[in-house]
Design an enzyme around this catalytic site. Structure first.
Site, mmCIF file in Angstrom:
data_model
loop_
_atom_site.group_PDB
_atom_site.id
_atom_site.type_symbol
_atom_site.label_atom_id
_atom_site.label_comp_id
_atom_site.label_asym_id
_atom_site.label_seq_id
_atom_site.Cartn_x
_atom_site.Cartn_y
_atom_site.Cartn_z
ATOM 1 N N ASN A 271 -23.907 -23.266 10.632
ATOM 2 C CA ASN A 271 -23.724 -23.264 12.084
ATOM 3 C C ASN A 271 -24.722 -22.270 12.681
ATOM 4 O OD1 ASN A 271 -22.849 -23.071 14.707
ATOM 5 N ND2 ASN A 271 -20.829 -22.222 14.217
ATOM 6 N N TRP A 272 -25.786 -22.808 13.238
ATOM 7 C CA TRP A 272 -26.867 -21.934 13.730
ATOM 8 C C TRP A 272 -26.526 -21.263 15.068
ATOM 9 C CZ3 TRP A 272 -31.965 -25.223 12.674
ATOM 10 C CH2 TRP A 272 -32.081 -25.426 11.293
ATOM 11 N N LYS A 273 -25.450 -21.721 15.694
ATOM 12 C CA LYS A 273 -25.023 -21.171 16.994
ATOM 13 C C LYS A 273 -26.197 -21.197 17.997
ATOM 14 C CE LYS A 273 -21.437 -18.765 14.544
ATOM 15 N NZ LYS A 273 -20.479 -17.662 14.450
ATOM 16 N N GLY B 81 -18.639 -13.367 12.074
ATOM 17 C CA GLY B 81 -19.693 -12.541 12.653
ATOM 18 C C GLY B 81 -19.419 -11.054 12.553
ATOM 19 N N SER C 145 -18.149 -14.997 7.644
ATOM 20 C CA SER C 145 -18.999 -14.089 6.865
ATOM 21 C C SER C 145 -19.112 -14.482 5.396
ATOM 22 C CB SER C 145 -18.526 -12.639 7.017
ATOM 23 O OG SER C 145 -18.616 -12.248 8.371
ATOM 24 N N GLU D 285 -11.398 -20.740 9.515
ATOM 25 C CA GLU D 285 -12.251 -19.643 9.946
ATOM 26 C C GLU D 285 -11.395 -18.511 10.511
ATOM 27 O OE1 GLU D 285 -16.409 -21.159 10.472
ATOM 28 O OE2 GLU D 285 -15.454 -21.381 12.417
ATOM 29 N N GLY E 196 -22.294 -19.057 9.216
ATOM 30 C CA GLY E 196 -22.953 -18.706 10.470
ATOM 31 C C GLY E 196 -24.228 -17.927 10.190
ATOM 32 N N GLY E 197 -24.136 -16.610 10.315
ATOM 33 C CA GLY E 197 -25.304 -15.728 10.175
ATOM 34 C C GLY E 197 -26.176 -16.016 8.962
ATOM 35 N N HIS F 276 -14.216 -24.808 17.185
ATOM 36 C CA HIS F 276 -14.724 -23.509 16.722
ATOM 37 C C HIS F 276 -14.112 -22.391 17.583
ATOM 38 C CE1 HIS F 276 -17.342 -20.189 15.722
ATOM 39 N NE2 HIS F 276 -17.654 -20.861 14.624
ATOM 40 N N GLU G 292 -15.263 -19.730 18.771
ATOM 41 C CA GLU G 292 -16.064 -19.251 19.903
ATOM 42 C C GLU G 292 -15.923 -20.195 21.105
ATOM 43 O OE1 GLU G 292 -19.757 -18.747 17.757
ATOM 44 O OE2 GLU G 292 -18.850 -17.083 16.665
HETATM 45 P P1 PGA Z 1 -20.380 -16.114 10.300
HETATM 46 O O1 PGA Z 1 -19.937 -17.347 11.225
HETATM 47 O O2 PGA Z 1 -20.694 -16.692 8.944
HETATM 48 O O3 PGA Z 1 -21.564 -15.521 10.979
HETATM 49 O O4 PGA Z 1 -19.203 -15.201 10.230
HETATM 50 C C1 PGA Z 1 -19.158 -18.403 10.730
HETATM 51 C C2 PGA Z 1 -18.918 -19.431 11.809
HETATM 52 O O5 PGA Z 1 -18.698 -19.044 12.958
HETATM 53 O O6 PGA Z 1 -18.957 -20.648 11.550
#
Ligand code: PGA
Length: 252
Positions: free
Chosen positions: A10-12, A175, A215, A169, A236-237, A97, A99
């Site tokens: 997930n590149w956000k 994050g 993470s 998640e 994510g990251g 998600h 967010e």
């Molecule tokens: P993260 O994000 O790996 O940066 O914690 C995961 C996600 O939001 O899918």
């Protein structure tokens, strides 16, 4: 049926056009010879079409959108429909998600509509859910997760469960650099599978891949993926570096 093993990135809201092109190309090169692992990247919407072309001849490499509108079409300025996403070459969409739930106040009702729109356009879903830290600290994490799953997935058509993916998640681990321990992840994933068997059937629950997100990275993926009910990761990251993403891909 054996469950699919999946690594999703997930590149956000990150990367320029050129960086996105380079990252996808590099993942494609590095994943040559990695068999039996499905890779899915979720870039920002403007890059969907360009990246779909990069992966189009790959058997196990797909592109998805991070969101879609709950509406089919019309006067919804700034929104992008499931049909548009599909026509850009994408095969998946993330729904639910944290967010989106937090910053855009998405409700279960909207998530149900988004899923309906996505399925109408032949997009596959990764349905995301997870508890906040205060819910875990108050021992409400199982209840919270069950409610999120039941309220939305009871509307999901049983005949399409072979295409459904879900991602646990824990919001406190997204994050933040904090990760659920493998024991915490396995405990929750087993609970989720039990809940899926109540929503659909035991047989169906055994076939649905449950990804871990929060993470997950090149250092901890192996331990997390060794858990019986962890079938992959939504990253994510760490998905923004081809090297790390490929280490994760090779962590099964
Ligand atoms: P993260 O994000 O790996 O940066 O914690 C995961 C996600 O939001 O899918």
């Amino acid at each position: 049926m054996k469950r699919k093993k999946i690594v999703a990135g997930n590149w956000k809201m990150n990367l320029s056009w050129v960086e996105a092109f380079d990252l996808a190309t590099s993942i494609k090169e590095k994943s040559e010879g990695v068999a039996g692992i499905q890779k899915i990247i979720f870039p920002p919407l403007p890059y969907l079409q360009m990246l779909s072309v990069i992966v189009e001849d790959e058997a196990d490499f797909f592109v998805g959108a991070q969101n879609c509108s709950e509406h089919e079409k019309g006067a919804y300025t700034g929104e992008v429909s499931a049909e548009m996403i599909e026509s850009a070459g994408a095969s998946f969409v993330l729904v639910g998600h944290s967010e989106r739930r937090m910053y855009f106040s998405e409700t279960n009702e909207q998530l149900i509509q988004k899923i309906n729109q996505a399925l109408k356009s032949d997009l596959k879903i990764i349905f995301c859910f997870g508890e906040h830290l205060n819910e875990r600290n108050n021992n409400l994490h199982f209840e919270t997760v069950k409610q999120q799953l039941v309220e939305v997935l009871k509307h999901y058509p049983k005949e399409k469960t072979n295409e459904l993916l879900i991602a646990y998640e824990p919001v406190w681990a997204i994050g933040t650099g904090e990760t659920a321990t493998p024991a915490q992840a396995q405990e929750m994933h087993a609970f989720v599978r039990k809940t899926l068997s109540e929503i659909f059937s035991n047989e169906i629950a055994q076939t649905i891949s449950i990804l871990y997100g929060g993470s997950c990275n090149a250092q901890n993926a192996k331990e997390l993926f060794s858990c019986e009910d962890v079938d992959g990761g939504l990253i994510g990251g760490a998905s923004l570096k081809a090297e790390d993403f490929c280490i994760i891909m090779n962590s099964f």
